[in-house]
Write a protein that holds these residues in place. Structure first.
Motif, PDB file in Angstrom:
ATOM      1  N   GLY A 226       0.798  -1.231   0.000  1.00 20.35           N
ATOM      2  CA  GLY A 226       0.000   0.000   0.000  1.00 20.35           C
ATOM      3  C   GLY A 226       0.827   1.277   0.000  1.00 20.35           C
TER       4      GLY A 226
ATOM      5  N   GLU B 270      -1.350   6.431  -3.098  1.00 19.71           N
ATOM      6  CA  GLU B 270       0.034   6.727  -2.671  1.00 19.71           C
ATOM      7  C   GLU B 270       0.952   6.943  -3.877  1.00 19.71           C
ATOM      8  OE1 GLU B 270       1.307   7.297   0.473  1.00 19.71           O
ATOM      9  OE2 GLU B 270      -0.815   7.293   1.005  1.00 19.71           O
TER      10      GLU B 270
ATOM     11  N   GLN C 127      -5.179   2.157  -1.742  1.00 18.99           N
ATOM     12  CA  GLN C 127      -4.051   2.945  -1.215  1.00 18.99           C
ATOM     13  C   GLN C 127      -2.839   2.926  -2.157  1.00 18.99           C
ATOM     14  OE1 GLN C 127      -3.310   1.869   2.955  1.00 18.99           O
ATOM     15  NE2 GLN C 127      -1.310   2.847   2.738  1.00 18.99           N
TER      16      GLN C 127
END
Ligand code: ADP
Length: 184
Positions: A69, A109, A105
């Motif tokens: 993630g 990210e 995520q």
């Protein structure tokens, strides 16, 4: 209402689906579906390392791995892309281990890292849908929704390309994009 529609068009207009090899793309960055060691592996990771040359593994070793993630950036070395953003998708384990949230995520990210590095054009592979066995339909929806949500809060990224390796994956992303533009 009119304003909402215009907004949605602007967001989906910044997303694109192509069929091809991500290592051939001359963009500001390509995203790698890496593993936590960042030392190279199979699938798209292997293809990226082969084309970038040994300098990529040397650089990756200095990053000391990456958590599921999260995302880290390196140069693209011999790739036509300027940078590689390495992210680690979740291994599908039945859906009860936060796989959806972790996949979402990965996209957000990677995009945060892109913005922090002035990257305006980048391509994602279908993270986790190969060796990591994430259900491909579900992953395509998460990918499009995560990127769409990010683009509503960002004005700097010009184009996000979903680079699909086969026609079925391409179809899934086209469908997910159509559903996203219908329902937001
Ligand atoms: P993961 O371990 O995250 O599942 P894989 O590399 O096994 O990563 O697969 C992720 C996706 O990348 C799969 O859909 C696979 O078909 C695709 N893929 C493999 N090689 C390439 C490539 N050269 N360009 C784009 N996509 C690729």
């Amino acid at each position: 209402m009119q304003r909402v529609l215009v907004m949605e068009e602007r967001i989906t207009g910044r997303m694109d689906v192509i069929l091809g090899d991500i290592t051939a793309l001359a963009l500001d960055a390509i995203v790698n579906a890496a593993n936590t060691s960042l030392l190279g592996g199979g699938g798209v990771d292997g293809a990226i390392h082969r084309k970038a040359g040994p300098e990529l593994a040397i650089q990756c070793r200095m990053l000391h791995g990456c958590k599921v993630g999260q995302a880290k950036i390196t140069p693209g070395f011999r790739l036509p892309a300027q940078h590689v953003i390495h992210t680690v998708g979740p291994v599908w384990n039945g859906g009860g281990a936060q796989e959806d949230a972790l996949l979402q995520q990965c996209y957000s990210e990677a995009l945060k890292v892109a913005v922090a590095n002035g990257i305006k054009t980048l391509a994602f592979p279908a993270i986790s849908t190969g060796i990591y066995r994430f259900p491909a339909d579900r992953a395509a929806k998460i990918a499009v929704e995560a990127v769409g949500a990010f683009l509503t809060t960002d004005r700097t990224i010009e184009k996000v390309t979903f680079c699909c390796f086969d026609a079925a994956a391409q179809q899934r992303h086209v469908q997910a994009l159509a559903e996203y533009s219908d329902h937001g």
